[in-house]
Enzyme design. Structure first.
Site, PDB file in Angstrom:
ATOM      1  N   CYS A   1      40.937  25.015  48.525  1.00 23.06           N
ATOM      2  CA  CYS A   1      40.766  25.955  49.630  1.00 23.06           C
ATOM      3  C   CYS A   1      39.328  26.244  50.046  1.00 23.06           C
ATOM      4  CB  CYS A   1      41.475  27.270  49.318  1.00 23.06           C
ATOM      5  SG  CYS A   1      40.662  28.227  48.041  1.00 23.06           S
TER       6      CYS A   1
ATOM      7  N   HIS B   1      37.298  52.304  30.309  1.00 22.58           N
ATOM      8  CA  HIS B   1      37.258  52.762  28.914  1.00 22.58           C
ATOM      9  C   HIS B   1      37.673  54.220  28.802  1.00 22.58           C
ATOM     10  CE1 HIS B   1      34.961  49.221  27.581  1.00 22.58           C
ATOM     11  NE2 HIS B   1      34.303  49.321  28.716  1.00 22.58           N
TER      12      HIS B   1
ATOM     13  N   ARG C   1      24.481  42.431  31.212  1.00 27.66           N
ATOM     14  CA  ARG C   1      24.379  43.872  31.054  1.00 27.66           C
ATOM     15  C   ARG C   1      22.930  44.288  31.298  1.00 27.66           C
ATOM     16  NH1 ARG C   1      26.326  41.350  26.652  1.00 27.66           N
ATOM     17  NH2 ARG C   1      28.491  41.629  25.996  1.00 27.66           N
TER      18      ARG C   1
ATOM     19  N   THR D   1      25.010  42.409  38.808  1.00 25.01           N
ATOM     20  CA  THR D   1      25.666  42.585  37.507  1.00 25.01           C
ATOM     21  C   THR D   1      27.108  43.067  37.650  1.00 25.01           C
ATOM     22  OG1 THR D   1      24.696  44.762  37.367  1.00 25.01           O
ATOM     23  CG2 THR D   1      23.576  43.033  36.167  1.00 25.01           C
TER      24      THR D   1
ATOM     25  N   CYS E   1      42.341  26.122  40.379  1.00 29.77           N
ATOM     26  CA  CYS E   1      41.672  24.915  40.884  1.00 29.77           C
ATOM     27  C   CYS E   1      40.236  25.204  41.306  1.00 29.77           C
ATOM     28  CB  CYS E   1      42.466  24.268  42.018  1.00 29.77           C
ATOM     29  SG  CYS E   1      42.118  24.901  43.673  1.00 29.77           S
TER      30      CYS E   1
ATOM     31  N   CYS F   1      45.053  29.357  50.053  1.00 27.72           N
ATOM     32  CA  CYS F   1      44.732  29.204  48.625  1.00 27.72           C
ATOM     33  C   CYS F   1      46.049  29.005  47.882  1.00 27.72           C
ATOM     34  CB  CYS F   1      44.003  30.450  48.123  1.00 27.72           C
ATOM     35  SG  CYS F   1      43.970  30.604  46.340  1.00 27.72           S
TER      36      CYS F   1
ATOM     37  N   SER G   1      33.835  43.190  32.894  1.00 28.43           N
ATOM     38  CA  SER G   1      35.187  42.863  32.414  1.00 28.43           C
ATOM     39  C   SER G   1      36.231  43.803  33.004  1.00 28.43           C
ATOM     40  CB  SER G   1      35.236  42.933  30.892  1.00 28.43           C
ATOM     41  OG  SER G   1      34.856  44.225  30.471  1.00 28.43           O
ATOM     42  N   ALA G   2      35.775  44.845  33.674  1.00 32.65           N
ATOM     43  CA  ALA G   2      36.645  45.768  34.423  1.00 32.65           C
ATOM     44  C   ALA G   2      37.601  46.549  33.533  1.00 32.65           C
ATOM     45  CB  ALA G   2      37.386  45.065  35.544  1.00 32.65           C
ATOM     46  N   ILE G   3      37.169  46.816  32.308  1.00 33.27           N
ATOM     47  CA  ILE G   3      37.943  47.732  31.472  1.00 33.27           C
ATOM     48  C   ILE G   3      37.568  49.150  31.879  1.00 33.27           C
ATOM     49  CG2 ILE G   3      38.352  48.571  29.123  1.00 33.27           C
ATOM     50  CD1 ILE G   3      37.629  45.825  28.089  1.00 33.27           C
TER      51      ILE G   3
END
Lengths: 507, 327
Positions: free
Chosen positions: A466, A67, A332, A58, A461, A424, A63-65
């Site tokens: 790559c 908070h 989640r 998970t 891409c 890349c 979203s890597a906020i």
């Protein structure tokens, strides 16, 4: 059979009778943070996971906020841990050498009804201790974020809402833990727990290893229910909740500075537009409930992606013209009995269940880990003695990662020409960086593990240019045949194994 | 500060279009031309289609009476032509930044680190790539291993001698798709199932007839709005949502549907149509800033290697015009 690197443990160590003090089951961001914090003490700790990298379940879809906790339900453990962690993050990022950006967030009100709700949200934020939020007029809102709809009526500014890297965070925690002598074992699925009621318990893996420990911490996320069944833990239900996201190309990022949020409704927090630390924009998430056995929980669906786009364009109308380069689904770990569902001595002395850690677990990972250590000490009798030699930072020499490009300094390339061989093309990642990550402490060997560390294959891409070259570099550098390179570990090989009949199809 | 080198013309991309332009510039007496290529060899996409006994000749040279060729042979021919010129070739040089107003590009390569090149004219011959699943807009579902692009298929089959799948499903139905089906069959896979969200294959009847020598793929035109990839670790099938039918496979190839590599143009604020990513070109393939030109598949659409080569030559003539006007 390819010798899959499964952490830093050889078989002899695994079969050692000497029990661990703590075994952490689940190397997601919470498990890794716990390993990091526990590694500051004189303890024998093992972090294990059924996958072949940290953060592979998970955690990678977060979203890597980071908070502030401005909209959390006041008074809950979640709110308390998130609010505390929010203030620790700048220093944590500094120590772990991970990217962190205080981009801020803005809640937008489009209708009169919504505009009235802004005051309520403001009051809630203040009661959560987030007192630097500010109500904005329509003009102020448009001045700060010119790309929002022209008919916006007002906004709420949350200056400290931030973004970080969902992947490198788990990796950095685990690398420091490893440097402090913690053991890590990958590819270890727990199928049985022996002597759960005794002081020394034994975890049995699918490979029939028996690993002895005094304390088990179950942070197995979606796997926490099945693991709890093995030791007869308390009743709880996991209902994975899928969140689909759209990823937009980097050229859209300049239009937005902050995270844009709609006014939440009773049902949902709505669709957000989120700048990523990588320089893209993402829009999401959806909220779709699944049962634990559904394999489609990480799939994407057309209807939902279309509804995401229409939802997100209510915050940023120009988004409809922006090219979507990818989509993904995060999951989640939703617990019906409540978020941050933590039980010490669950079923038996010395077993701790930690579940229902939803998306905020990324933010709260440092404070949740501290909270869990306190529980382990107070309720499970874990003896805490600081290890004076332990480090709490990644070394300065540690490659700073994709967010500092080696070619920014031409001299670096001259010292190591591999840093000038771009593999890349979308993200400008060099062969040298890929090799540096192959040589990094957790020994990543899969295509996805390299993707999360270097960003190669993650650009517009999506690996067109790559992916095979990355596979060739892993193969060549690590001595694994190309045909055995995998996406996420065994059974996800790049090509099917040859059959005895040679060319014949499987039918 | 990185060093800067000056040229009269810089060409980005050493595929058929870039080489075509380079050769034409040389033949017309333009000195000091730099040809910048990000990979370690010239020839672009054709060079990936290796020459092999009994292999599939996927390229046709219309200028020589429609003879089928191996892509590698064509790339080789391009290389021979190029070696007769004094064009300066920059291999393994990735352009990381352009400044359109200053006619400047900045690149990275293993020998020099970071270098800037300036020129009176710059030709972008950056080619194209295949649309990703999300760019196609009707392909969703899981994200397992063995969902390849044609380029990856070629790198595995021709570059490494590996069979990437035995029962292929091909998404997309243009010439590239039928060529991929033939390549897979020759490499030892079964006839592919070709799926596209259109009633008839995009590939013309005569082109399909040509590839029937090697394989007889089964075309499935799906009315379905959405097709889902199935498979937890590796691809195991695709589900046609409306028919609720599962087509089993052990690998998927996303073929064709080319999308221009116009990222540098976008980064340098040259005008680019979104979301199609086609650079906006005026007369003689001029981009929105004077001195900037585009050639080959970056212009959009799907063109063969030879078309790109001749297009490169044509754009070179426009560049020479530009040089004579500005001097």
């Amino acid at each position: 059979m390819v010798d899959w690197p499964d952490g830093n443990l050889d078989a002899a160590v695994r079969f050692d009778e000497d029990p661990y003090d703590v075994i952490i089951v689940g190397a997601g961001v919470v498990g890794c943070a716990l390993a990091y914090k526990l590694s500051q003490y004189r303890l024998r700790v093992l972090l294990l996971d059924k996958n072949y990298d940290v953060g592979e379940a998970t955690s990678k879809g977060n979203s890597a906020i980071v908070h502030t906790g401005f909209d959390a339900a006041p008074g809950t453990l979640e709110s308390q841990l998130v609010t505390q962690a929010s203030r620790q993050w700048p220093e944590l990022a500094e120590k772990l050498k991970i990217p962190f950006e205080k981009c801020g967030a803005m809640v937008l009100a489009i209708t009169d009804e919504q505009n009235k709700q802004l005051d309520t949200i403001h009051a809630k934020a203040v009661s959560n201790g987030v007192d630097d939020v500010r109500l904005l007029s329509a003009a102020q809102t448009r001045e700060l974020e010119p790309s929002v709809p022209q008919d916006v009526l007002g906004g709420l500014l949350i200056p400290r809402e931030s973004i970080a890297d969902p992947f490198t965070t788990s990796i950095a925690y685990a690398e420091v833990a490893l440097a402090n002598g913690i053991d890590i074992l990958f590819g270890a699925e727990i199928v049985e727990i022996e002597d759960a009621d005794k002081t020394i318990k034994k975890l049995v893996t699918a490979r029939n290893d028996r690993i002895a420990t005094r304390i088990i911490v179950n942070v197995a996320g979606l796997g926490s229910r099945r693991l709890a069944d093995l030791y007869g833990g308390d009743e709880f239900d996991i209902n994975p909740r899928r969140g689909q996201f759209l990823i937009f190309d980097k050229y859209s990022r300049s239009a937005i500075k902050r995270i844009l949020l709609p006014i939440p409704t009773a049902q949902t927090k709505g669709v957000l537009v989120i700048p990523t630390i990588f320089g893209n924009l993402i829009a999401g998430p959806t909220a779709e409930d699944f049962s634990l056995d559904d394999e489609e929980v990480t799939d994407t669906t057309l209807e939902m992606l279309q509804s995401l786009l229409s939802g997100a364009s209510r915050l940023f109308p120009g988004l409809v013209d922006q090219p979507v380069i990818g989509t993904f689904s995060g999951v989640r770990c939703n617990c019906s009995q409540g978020s941050y569902w933590i039980r010490s001595n669950d079923g038996h002395q010395g077993i701790v269940t930690v579940t229902g850690i939803r998306s905020t677990g990324f933010t709260s990972s440092p404070t949740l880990a501290e909270y869990l250590i306190k529980e382990l000490h107070e309720k499970c009798g874990l003896n805490l003695e600081k290890n004076p030699n332990a480090v709490d930072s990644r070394p300065e020499s540690n490659w700073p990662g994709w967010w500092q490009r080696p070619f920014a300094n031409g001299e670096l390339v001259k010292q190591n020409p591999d840093l000038g061989k771009i593999i890349c093309y979308c993200e400008n990642i060099s062969r040298g960086e890929i090799i540096q990550h192959l040589d990094s402490p957790l020994k990543p060997r899969t295509l996805d593990a390299i993707k999360r560390r270097t960003r190669a294959q993650m650009g517009r891409c999506q690996g067109f240019d790559c992916q095979i070259k990355v596979a060739e570099i892993i193969s060549e550098h690590c001595g694994i045949p190309l045909s055995k390179i995998t996406k996420r570990g065994p059974e996800s090989e790049i090509v099917p194994a040859p059959t005895a009949a040679g060319n014949e199809g499987k039918g | 500060m990185n060093s800067t080198k000056h040229f009269s013309v810089v060409i980005i991309g050493a595929g058929p279009a870039g080489i075509g332009a380079a050769i034409a510039l040389y033949k017309r007496g333009v000195k000091s031309v730099a040809l910048v290529e990000r990979s370690d060899k010239i020839g672009g996409i054709p060079s990936l289609y290796k020459k092999k006994k009994g292999g599939v000749r996927t390229f046709i040279r219309w200028s020589r009476g429609g003879i089928p060729f191996f892509g590698e042979d064509y790339a080789h021919w391009l290389g021979e032509q190029l070696s007769k010129t004094d064009v300066q070739l920059w291999l393994q040089s990735q352009v990381i930044e352009i400044e359109a107003k200053e006619n400047r590009i900045t690149l990275v390569n293993p020998d020099e680190g970071r270098v800037s090149l300036t020129a009176a004219a710059i030709i972008m011959a950056c080619g194209s790539r295949e649309e990703t699943a999300s760019e196609r807009g009707w392909l969703t579902g899981a994200r397992p291993m063995r969902v390849f692009f044609t380029k990856q298929l070629l790198q595995l089959i021709d570059g490494n001698g590996l069979l990437p799948m035995r029962n292929p499903v091909i998404i997309g139905s243009d010439l590239i798709a039928y060529a991929a089906a033939a390549k897979l069959k020759v490499a030892g896979a079964a006839d592919a199932i070709i799926v596209d969200n259109r009633r008839r294959p995009k590939c013309s009847y005569f082109e399909r007839l040509y590839f029937r020598r090697w394989s007889q793929p089964n075309f499935r035109g799906v009315a379905a709005k959405s097709v889902e990839v199935v498979g937890s670790k590796t691809a195991s099938g695709i589900r046609l949502s409306r028919e609720d039918e599962l087509i089993p496979c052990d690998g998927i190839v996303l073929c064709g549907e080319l999308i221009p590599n116009s990222e540098l143009a976008l980064q340098g604020n040259l005008k680019v149509e979104l979301p199609s990513r086609k650079p906006v070109v005026g007369r003689d393939s001029q981009l929105s800033e004077p001195g900037w030109f585009a050639a080959g598949n970056i212009l959009g659409g799907f063109h063969g290697a030879e078309w790109c080569y001749f297009n490169g030559r044509r754009v070179a003539r426009a560049v020479i015009n530009h040089l004579s006007q500005s001097s």
